[in-house]
Structures are given as C-alpha cells and as structure tokens.
Design an enzyme around this catalytic site. Structure first.
Site, PDB file in Angstrom:
ATOM      1  N   LYS A   9       0.826  -1.219   0.000  1.00 50.64           N
ATOM      2  CA  LYS A   9       0.000   0.000   0.000  1.00 50.64           C
ATOM      3  C   LYS A   9       0.863   1.273   0.000  1.00 50.64           C
ATOM      4  O   LYS A   9       2.076   1.218   0.239  1.00 50.64           O
ATOM      5  CB  LYS A   9      -0.929  -0.040   1.221  1.00 50.64           C
ATOM      6  CG  LYS A   9      -1.930  -1.205   1.180  1.00 50.64           C
ATOM      7  CD  LYS A   9      -2.965  -1.074   2.294  1.00 50.64           C
ATOM      8  CE  LYS A   9      -3.953  -2.216   2.263  1.00 50.64           C
ATOM      9  NZ  LYS A   9      -5.038  -2.039   3.269  1.00 50.64           N
ATOM     10  N   TYR A  49     -12.437  -2.398  -3.884  1.00 50.71           N
ATOM     11  CA  TYR A  49     -12.946  -2.564  -2.518  1.00 50.71           C
ATOM     12  C   TYR A  49     -14.478  -2.467  -2.459  1.00 50.71           C
ATOM     13  O   TYR A  49     -15.030  -2.152  -1.395  1.00 50.71           O
ATOM     14  CB  TYR A  49     -12.319  -1.528  -1.593  1.00 50.71           C
ATOM     15  CG  TYR A  49     -10.904  -1.861  -1.148  1.00 50.71           C
ATOM     16  CD1 TYR A  49     -10.651  -3.004  -0.386  1.00 50.71           C
ATOM     17  CD2 TYR A  49      -9.825  -1.040  -1.455  1.00 50.71           C
ATOM     18  CE1 TYR A  49      -9.362  -3.316   0.047  1.00 50.71           C
ATOM     19  CE2 TYR A  49      -8.536  -1.346  -1.025  1.00 50.71           C
ATOM     20  CZ  TYR A  49      -8.327  -2.484  -0.276  1.00 50.71           C
ATOM     21  OH  TYR A  49      -7.048  -2.793   0.168  1.00 50.71           O
ATOM     22  N   PHE A  57     -15.671   2.821   7.036  1.00 45.06           N
ATOM     23  CA  PHE A  57     -14.299   3.218   6.705  1.00 45.06           C
ATOM     24  C   PHE A  57     -14.035   3.292   5.201  1.00 45.06           C
ATOM     25  O   PHE A  57     -12.915   3.577   4.774  1.00 45.06           O
ATOM     26  CB  PHE A  57     -13.292   2.254   7.358  1.00 45.06           C
ATOM     27  CG  PHE A  57     -13.483   0.790   6.999  1.00 45.06           C
ATOM     28  CD1 PHE A  57     -12.981   0.270   5.819  1.00 45.06           C
ATOM     29  CD2 PHE A  57     -14.158  -0.059   7.866  1.00 45.06           C
ATOM     30  CE1 PHE A  57     -13.152  -1.068   5.492  1.00 45.06           C
ATOM     31  CE2 PHE A  57     -14.335  -1.409   7.554  1.00 45.06           C
ATOM     32  CZ  PHE A  57     -13.827  -1.910   6.356  1.00 45.06           C
ATOM     33  N   ARG A  85      -1.262 -14.409   4.319  1.00 40.37           N
ATOM     34  CA  ARG A  85      -1.977 -13.795   5.437  1.00 40.37           C
ATOM     35  C   ARG A  85      -1.189 -13.948   6.742  1.00 40.37           C
ATOM     36  O   ARG A  85      -1.168 -13.046   7.581  1.00 40.37           O
ATOM     37  CB  ARG A  85      -3.391 -14.363   5.553  1.00 40.37           C
ATOM     38  CG  ARG A  85      -4.241 -13.964   4.356  1.00 40.37           C
ATOM     39  CD  ARG A  85      -5.656 -14.428   4.457  1.00 40.37           C
ATOM     40  NE  ARG A  85      -6.423 -13.657   5.428  1.00 40.37           N
ATOM     41  CZ  ARG A  85      -6.905 -12.430   5.218  1.00 40.37           C
ATOM     42  NH1 ARG A  85      -6.658 -11.803   4.077  1.00 40.37           N
ATOM     43  NH2 ARG A  85      -7.607 -11.828   6.136  1.00 40.37           N
ATOM     44  N   THR A  91      -5.045  -7.463  10.515  1.00 40.76           N
ATOM     45  CA  THR A  91      -5.389  -6.233   9.770  1.00 40.76           C
ATOM     46  C   THR A  91      -4.993  -4.980  10.545  1.00 40.76           C
ATOM     47  O   THR A  91      -4.459  -4.023   9.977  1.00 40.76           O
ATOM     48  CB  THR A  91      -6.913  -6.192   9.488  1.00 40.76           C
ATOM     49  OG1 THR A  91      -7.279  -7.408   8.823  1.00 40.76           O
ATOM     50  CG2 THR A  91      -7.286  -5.012   8.640  1.00 40.76           C
ATOM     51  N   ARG A 102       2.906  -6.354   8.989  1.00 36.01           N
ATOM     52  CA  ARG A 102       2.167  -5.217   9.559  1.00 36.01           C
ATOM     53  C   ARG A 102       2.740  -4.793  10.898  1.00 36.01           C
ATOM     54  O   ARG A 102       2.800  -3.586  11.201  1.00 36.01           O
ATOM     55  CB  ARG A 102       0.683  -5.556   9.660  1.00 36.01           C
ATOM     56  CG  ARG A 102       0.007  -5.495   8.273  1.00 36.01           C
ATOM     57  CD  ARG A 102      -1.377  -6.035   8.327  1.00 36.01           C
ATOM     58  NE  ARG A 102      -2.136  -5.809   7.095  1.00 36.01           N
ATOM     59  CZ  ARG A 102      -3.107  -6.618   6.677  1.00 36.01           C
ATOM     60  NH1 ARG A 102      -3.432  -7.684   7.386  1.00 36.01           N
ATOM     61  NH2 ARG A 102      -3.749  -6.360   5.555  1.00 36.01           N
ATOM     62  N   ASN A 112      -2.010   0.202   6.630  1.00 32.85           N
ATOM     63  CA  ASN A 112      -1.542  -1.070   7.201  1.00 32.85           C
ATOM     64  C   ASN A 112      -0.615  -1.861   6.275  1.00 32.85           C
ATOM     65  O   ASN A 112      -0.564  -3.083   6.318  1.00 32.85           O
ATOM     66  CB  ASN A 112      -2.717  -1.912   7.717  1.00 32.85           C
ATOM     67  CG  ASN A 112      -3.621  -2.411   6.609  1.00 32.85           C
ATOM     68  OD1 ASN A 112      -3.519  -1.954   5.482  1.00 32.85           O
ATOM     69  ND2 ASN A 112      -4.491  -3.343   6.934  1.00 32.85           N
ATOM     70  N   HIS A 115      -2.109  -5.481   1.551  1.00 32.17           N
ATOM     71  CA  HIS A 115      -3.387  -6.191   1.412  1.00 32.17           C
ATOM     72  C   HIS A 115      -3.069  -7.572   0.851  1.00 32.17           C
ATOM     73  O   HIS A 115      -2.156  -7.713   0.037  1.00 32.17           O
ATOM     74  CB  HIS A 115      -4.312  -5.457   0.432  1.00 32.17           C
ATOM     75  CG  HIS A 115      -5.459  -6.313  -0.041  1.00 32.17           C
ATOM     76  ND1 HIS A 115      -6.619  -6.456   0.677  1.00 32.17           N
ATOM     77  CD2 HIS A 115      -5.587  -7.119  -1.128  1.00 32.17           C
ATOM     78  CE1 HIS A 115      -7.422  -7.295   0.038  1.00 32.17           C
ATOM     79  NE2 HIS A 115      -6.814  -7.706  -1.065  1.00 32.17           N
ATOM     80  N   GLU A 126      -9.259 -11.006  -7.806  1.00 33.83           N
ATOM     81  CA  GLU A 126      -8.367  -9.870  -7.532  1.00 33.83           C
ATOM     82  C   GLU A 126      -7.176  -9.870  -8.501  1.00 33.83           C
ATOM     83  O   GLU A 126      -6.728  -8.815  -8.950  1.00 33.83           O
ATOM     84  CB  GLU A 126      -7.884  -9.920  -6.077  1.00 33.83           C
ATOM     85  CG  GLU A 126      -9.020  -9.653  -5.085  1.00 33.83           C
ATOM     86  CD  GLU A 126      -8.540  -9.529  -3.644  1.00 33.83           C
ATOM     87  OE1 GLU A 126      -7.340  -9.738  -3.368  1.00 33.83           O
ATOM     88  OE2 GLU A 126      -9.385  -9.220  -2.786  1.00 33.83           O
TER      89      GLU A 126
HETATM   90  P1  CMP Z   1      -7.375  -4.697   3.534  1.00 39.64           P
HETATM   91  O1  CMP Z   1      -6.898  -6.083   3.739  1.00 39.64           O
HETATM   92  O2  CMP Z   1      -6.760  -3.938   2.398  1.00 39.64           O
HETATM   93  O3  CMP Z   1      -8.979  -4.726   3.311  1.00 39.64           O
HETATM   94  C1  CMP Z   1      -9.793  -3.618   3.594  1.00 39.64           C
HETATM   95  C2  CMP Z   1      -9.067  -2.559   4.354  1.00 39.64           C
HETATM   96  O4  CMP Z   1      -9.895  -1.634   5.042  1.00 39.64           O
HETATM   97  C3  CMP Z   1      -8.227  -3.188   5.441  1.00 39.64           C
HETATM   98  O5  CMP Z   1      -7.139  -3.875   4.864  1.00 39.64           O
HETATM   99  C4  CMP Z   1      -7.888  -1.960   6.289  1.00 39.64           C
HETATM  100  O6  CMP Z   1      -6.734  -1.278   5.812  1.00 39.64           O
HETATM  101  C5  CMP Z   1      -9.094  -1.045   6.078  1.00 39.64           C
HETATM  102  N1  CMP Z   1      -9.893  -0.891   7.298  1.00 39.64           N
HETATM  103  C6  CMP Z   1     -10.090   0.261   7.963  1.00 39.64           C
HETATM  104  N2  CMP Z   1     -10.876   0.060   9.038  1.00 39.64           N
HETATM  105  C7  CMP Z   1     -11.198  -1.254   9.053  1.00 39.64           C
HETATM  106  C8  CMP Z   1     -11.986  -2.079   9.923  1.00 39.64           C
HETATM  107  N3  CMP Z   1     -12.608  -1.587  10.988  1.00 39.64           N
HETATM  108  N4  CMP Z   1     -12.069  -3.412   9.644  1.00 39.64           N
HETATM  109  C9  CMP Z   1     -11.450  -3.928   8.552  1.00 39.64           C
HETATM  110  N5  CMP Z   1     -10.693  -3.193   7.684  1.00 39.64           N
HETATM  111  C10 CMP Z   1     -10.563  -1.871   7.937  1.00 39.64           C
END
Ligand code: CMP
Length: 137
Positions: A9, A49, A57, A85, A91, A102, A112, A115, A126
């Site tokens: 990211k 997304y 969010f 993962r 996350t 992370r 973060n 992804h 994807e």
């Molecule tokens: P990612 O795996 O890219 O998928 C969705 C993204 O939304 C996640 O990582 C986070 O960076 C972001 N995000 C922000 N707030 C939340 C939340 N409360 N729960 C899950 N993802 C979140």
C-alpha cells in the site's frame, strides 16, 4: 499450486520498503509470478474494494489507497493465500504478531502496509482485476 494477490500500500511504498516486503514473500517460499507499481484511480480503488462500500471506513480507505502508488503482485506457492496472510499479520497492526509485515511496517488499520486476498476464490478475481494472463508467469 495456489496464487494470491498482494498489494503493497501507499504507506509502505512511501517508506521505501518494497524490497523488504517482497523479500519476506520470497524468503517464505512464495514466488513472485507478476509485479508492477501503479497509481490507482478513485474508480479503481472503489471497484477493488466494492465489497466494503457500505462500511463506515470505505471513503477513508479509498482516499488512502489513491494517496500514492502501490505495488501489486501475484504470489504463487503451496497454500499461498494463507501463507501470505500469516506473513502479513492481523489487519490492525496493533494486534499483529511480532515479526509480521504489519507489525514491522504498518502505522494503523488504514495505513496497514499490505493487502492480501482472503480466499483462493477471491484471489482469482483480484488477480484478474490487475493482471492480464500474459503478465503472469
Ligand atoms: P485490507 O486487507 O486492504 O482490506 C480492507 C481494508 O480496510 C483493510 O485492509 C484496512 O486497511 C481497512 N480498514 C479500515 N478500518 C477497518 C476495519 N474496521 N475493519 C477492517 N478493515 C478496515
């Protein structure tokens, strides 16, 4: 053999840790079958997304994902989805285990660092979102 999609990211790209993150994948036995650095448009990020469109969010996530270039990669290997993962960690970096990407490189749940696809089925979609078949080898 399984494939998964990884996104490094904008926060991690800006920090200059693309190589360090790709090294984590390769050192864990995941092969980089494709990779490229791109600037997402708002439309790209909203489409990628879309599953989160109703989440509170969503707008912050889209704004963040277009705030700078990202590196998208196809990772290949046995159990690639789960392996990636595990390497990424939780996350929310506050909850990520020590030694995960992370924990080591992320600032907060929005910024973060990475992804990764959450299932083999989503990985197929994807991967096709970003790559033509001829770009993957
Ligand atoms: P990612 O795996 O890219 O998928 C969705 C993204 O939304 C996640 O990582 C986070 O960076 C972001 N995000 C922000 N707030 C939340 C939340 N409360 N729960 C899950 N993802 C979140």
């Amino acid at each position: 053999m399984e494939r998964t999609l990884s996104i490094i990211k904008p926060d991690a790209v800006a920090k200059g840790v693309i190589g360090k993150i790709l090294d984590r994948f390769e050192s864990a036995g995941l092969r980089v079958a494709a990779t490229k650095k791109i600037q997402l448009t708002r439309q790209d990020a909203e489409a990628f997304y879309a599953i989160h469109a109703e989440r509170p969010f969503f707008n912050d996530l889209v704004d963040f994902m277009i705030s700078g270039p990202v590196v998208v990669s196809v990772l290949e290997g046995e159990g690639a989805v789960l392996k990636n993962r595990d390497l990424m960690g939780a996350t929310d970096p506050k909850e990520a285990e020590a030694g995960t990407i992370r924990a080591d490189f992320a600032e907060n749940i929005d910024a973060n660092a990475v992804h990764g696809s959450d299932s083999a089925e989503n990985a197929v979609n994807e991967i096709h979102f970003f790559f033509a078949d001829r770009e993957i080898s």
